[in-house]
Scaffold this motif. Structure first.
Motif, PDB file in Angstrom:
ATOM      1  N   HIS A 151       0.830  -1.212   0.000  1.00 39.33           N
ATOM      2  CA  HIS A 151       0.000   0.000   0.000  1.00 39.33           C
ATOM      3  C   HIS A 151       0.864   1.261   0.000  1.00 39.33           C
ATOM      4  CE1 HIS A 151      -3.622  -2.318   1.892  1.00 39.33           C
ATOM      5  NE2 HIS A 151      -3.507  -2.524   0.594  1.00 39.33           N
ATOM      6  N   TYR A 162      -4.683   1.919  -2.688  1.00 38.13           N
ATOM      7  CA  TYR A 162      -5.526   0.755  -3.004  1.00 38.13           C
ATOM      8  C   TYR A 162      -5.769   0.653  -4.506  1.00 38.13           C
ATOM      9  CZ  TYR A 162      -6.004   1.681   1.917  1.00 38.13           C
ATOM     10  OH  TYR A 162      -5.722   1.959   3.231  1.00 38.13           O
ATOM     11  N   GLU A 166      -3.966  -4.315  -5.259  1.00 34.96           N
ATOM     12  CA  GLU A 166      -4.606  -4.008  -3.982  1.00 34.96           C
ATOM     13  C   GLU A 166      -5.996  -3.389  -4.159  1.00 34.96           C
ATOM     14  OE1 GLU A 166      -3.052  -5.036  -1.223  1.00 34.96           O
ATOM     15  OE2 GLU A 166      -1.545  -5.800  -2.627  1.00 34.96           O
TER      16      GLU A 166
END
Length: 231
Positions: A151, A162, A166
């Motif tokens: 992250h 994100y 992710e």
């Protein structure tokens, strides 16, 4: 001024209308709605749990809010977004479900969809050249010391933690909900959004949202149909 590339249903889509009334604001029109009681959730609580997502409007983040680079204008952004949308094919998420992410609730896909993951990544990459670099205070607000390594790397590379591997598509319906109220809020959301839970969701457009000043409500500047989708 900051801009964001979000997914949201078209203005007149029933899901947008329902979610806007639940959140208390329509990001297309700026119209606000009074809080209401939903079963055992009274209007005061309903208004409180929707406070955080109300400012952003009903959406799923693709390219998180960013300031434009010094050489880029809003017209440049709109032109590039229009070209991108025209070349992107619409697709569907086969099943939307109510999800709980930590202490908040959102509408999410039942499973990971490679087409959705790829679309998100393509948006992040395509608009990266238009983004001004994050300031030190922008980075600090994300508390990088509390992020995972992946992250943190995304934050520094793409301006948002994100993204890419992710990324998890979610259309936020609440802010944090206290543990003892999560069951009640979940039940209300399942009933309120019953017509859309367990059903497909068409990803047919790309929306440009604008935050005129820091902390102001986000509004839809432009909704662009993906190639082949009706306007």
């Amino acid at each position: 001024m900051r801009y964001a590339l979000y997914f949201t249903p078209p203005k007149d889509d029933p899901l947008n209308g329902l979610a806007s009334r639940w959140l208390g604001r329509d990001a297309y029109t700026g119209e606000t709605f009074a809080a209401s009681s939903y079963g055992e959730v009274n209007a005061e609580e309903q208004h409180a749990v929707t406070a955080d997502p109300r400012r952003y409007g009903f959406h799923a983040t693709l390219k998180a809010p960013f300031e434009l680079a010094a050489s880029v204008t809003e017209n440049d952004l709109i032109e590039i977004a229009g070209d991108f949308a025209a070349r992107a094919a619409p697709f569907s998420i086969s099943e939307l479900v109510l999800g709980q992410l930590g202490h908040f609730f959102a509408l999410v896909p039942a499973n990971l969809y490679s087409e959705l993951q790829d679309f998100s990544a393509s948006v992040v990459r395509a608009f990266e050249p238009l983004r001004a670099a994050l300031t030190a205070s922008d980075i600090a607000r994300r508390k990088p010391e509390e992020l995972t390594e992946a992250h943190r790397a995304n934050l520094l590379r793409w301006g948002y933690p994100y993204v890419m591997d992710e990324f998890r598509f979610h259309m936020t319906l609440t802010g944090p909900v206290e543990a003892e109220r999560q069951s009640a809020i979940s039940a209300v959301l399942r009933e309120t959004f019953a017509a859309h839970i367990g059903r497909p969701l068409s990803v047919s457009g790309l929306a440009i949202f604008v935050e005129e000043t820091r902390g102001a409500p986000f509004i839809v500047r432009s909704w662009l149909p993906l190639g082949g989708a009706p306007s």
